[in-house]
Design an enzyme around this catalytic site. Structure first.
Site, mmCIF file in Angstrom:
data_model
loop_
_atom_site.group_PDB
_atom_site.id
_atom_site.type_symbol
_atom_site.label_atom_id
_atom_site.label_comp_id
_atom_site.label_asym_id
_atom_site.label_seq_id
_atom_site.Cartn_x
_atom_site.Cartn_y
_atom_site.Cartn_z
ATOM 1 N N ASP A 218 -10.925 2.792 4.026
ATOM 2 C CA ASP A 218 -11.538 1.444 3.913
ATOM 3 C C ASP A 218 -12.958 1.663 3.708
ATOM 4 O O ASP A 218 -13.596 0.400 3.362
ATOM 5 C CB ASP A 218 -10.955 0.426 5.024
ATOM 6 C CG ASP A 218 -9.883 -0.197 4.633
ATOM 7 O OD1 ASP A 218 -9.637 -0.439 3.447
ATOM 8 O OD2 ASP A 218 -9.167 -0.539 5.470
ATOM 9 N N GLN B 248 -4.817 -1.845 9.690
ATOM 10 C CA GLN B 248 -4.563 -3.254 8.729
ATOM 11 C C GLN B 248 -5.399 -4.375 9.567
ATOM 12 O O GLN B 248 -5.073 -4.479 10.813
ATOM 13 C CB GLN B 248 -3.322 -3.357 8.663
ATOM 14 C CG GLN B 248 -3.118 -4.901 7.817
ATOM 15 C CD GLN B 248 -3.351 -4.761 6.486
ATOM 16 O OE1 GLN B 248 -3.386 -3.651 5.615
ATOM 17 N NE2 GLN B 248 -3.875 -5.710 5.928
ATOM 18 N N LYS C 231 0.773 -1.291 0.067
ATOM 19 C CA LYS C 231 0.115 0.115 0.109
ATOM 20 C C LYS C 231 1.108 1.362 0.033
ATOM 21 O O LYS C 231 0.684 2.115 -0.682
ATOM 22 C CB LYS C 231 -0.835 0.042 1.359
ATOM 23 C CG LYS C 231 -1.919 -0.940 1.187
ATOM 24 C CD LYS C 231 -2.916 -1.157 2.476
ATOM 25 C CE LYS C 231 -3.637 -2.442 2.249
ATOM 26 N NZ LYS C 231 -4.386 -2.919 3.282
#
Ligand code: NAD
Length: 308
Positions: A120, A97, A53
């Site tokens: 997200d 994460q 990422k």
């Protein structure tokens, strides 16, 4: 065969190039989008994802920050860090994460992320907006699948779509996006009775159950489009031979690397029936990270009220 393949890698490259152009335009105005990723613990797969990422961000001219917490840092330390990033005006996107190590409350952590920085799309506010059909920041994997369908001109409106898997990350948000795109949607899960009879109704079948080769030819209506979200690492030669008989190229990759990836769909047996199908790897996976880049750039604009 090749014309059936839905090339997620190519579509992801297209999306990244477009994001890169928008980032260049923002940089021209002195705005550099920034994504901060929090990694708790030392799960090797999570470390790989976080690294990927950060690299993707930098390639597109965005800034990335990585924050590592010890596995036993605790919920309060995690929430404090999220609070600091919420308050930092330089930070556009915050991503925790997942999965978090045992002992952490994932919902509680996601709840404290500023919804405007929630790249997200897991904050309850963004989940609610998505359900109401006015999405803001949308979960990356489902958003990537919708982009793939749109860019590859796979019909959705009026189609019978069946999604196998009801997770908050993939199945549920994808079902919402398909519904808002006017598909007739059925969500299946581990307690669905007679899965085969349900999936055989699908014009568009999405497999997101996390079960190796769950979807065989008996699950698929001839002519259906099939999207495979699952990711499984095959580490045994017999498995590769069973699922990909005679596929010398794949076996060579297995010999070279000690493993190969595959999905929830028994690709070799399903592909002849499908009108279009995503491979694993090279299907949905690359789209997820491309959409994270897109969400980060979008968050940078949204926060400054410059969404065009
Ligand atoms: P999850 O474990 O949270 O959810 C799995 C869902 O599948 C559950 O709702 C469960 O009820 C359902 N399910 C399990 N067994 C089933 C069965 N036999 N029949 C019908 N339904 C069944 O998983 P997730 O996070 O949604 O991920 C699913 C898969 O997608 C995993 O393989 C994961 O690695 C992969 N994934 C890929 C990407 C990507 O970018 N390609 C992103 C996220 C997840």
């Amino acid at each position: 065969m090749n014309e059936k393949l839905l090339d997620g890698k190519r579509v992801a490259a297209e999306i990244r190039a477009e994001v890169g152009e928008r980032v260049a335009e923002l940089r021209g105005r002195g705005i550099i989008p920034r994504l901060d990723v929090i990694l708790v613990g030392d799960d090797p797969a999570s470390k790989v994802y976080v690294g990927a990422k950060a690299r993707a961000c930098e390639k597109l001219g965005m800034v990335s920050g990585t924050h590592r917490l010890e596995p036993n840092a605790g919920q309060a330390a995690l929430e404090r860090l999220i609070g600091d990033l919420n308050a930092d005006p330089e930070v556009d996107g915050i991503l925790v994460q997942l999965p978090l190590p045992e002992g952490y409350d994932t919902h509680a952590a996601l709840d404290v992320i500023d919804p405007a920085k929630d790249v997200d799309g897991f904050h309850p506010r963004n989940v609610g907006l998505l359900q109401q059909g006015r999405p803001s920041l949308t979960p990356c994997t489902p958003a990537g699948i919708m982009e793939l369908l749109r860019r590859e001109e796979i019909p959705v409106k009026g189609q019978r779509a069946v999604v196998v898997g009801r997770s908050d990350i993939v199945g549920k948000p994808l079902a919402m996006l398909l519904l808002h795109a006017h598909a007739t949607v059925t969500l299946c899960h581990s307690r669905t009775r007679d899965l085969t009879s349900v999936t055989r109704e699908a014009d568009l079948l999405v497999a997101a159950a996390g079960k190796l080769a769950l979807i065989g030819p008996e699950h698929v209506k001839p002519g259906a489009a099939v999207i495979d979200v699952g990711i499984h690492r095959l580490t045994r030669r017999e498995e590769v031979e069973r699922l990909f008989p005679g596929d010398e190229a794949r076996m060579a990759r297995f010999e070279a690397k000690g493993s190969v990836l595959t999905g929830d769909v028994d690709f070799v047996r399903v592909a002849p029936l499908a009108s279009r199908i995503t491979p694993v790897p090279g299907g949905v996976g690359p789209l997820t990270i491309a959409m994270l880049m897109s969400n980060t750039e979008r968050a940078a604009r949204l926060r400054r009220g410059r969404e065009e």
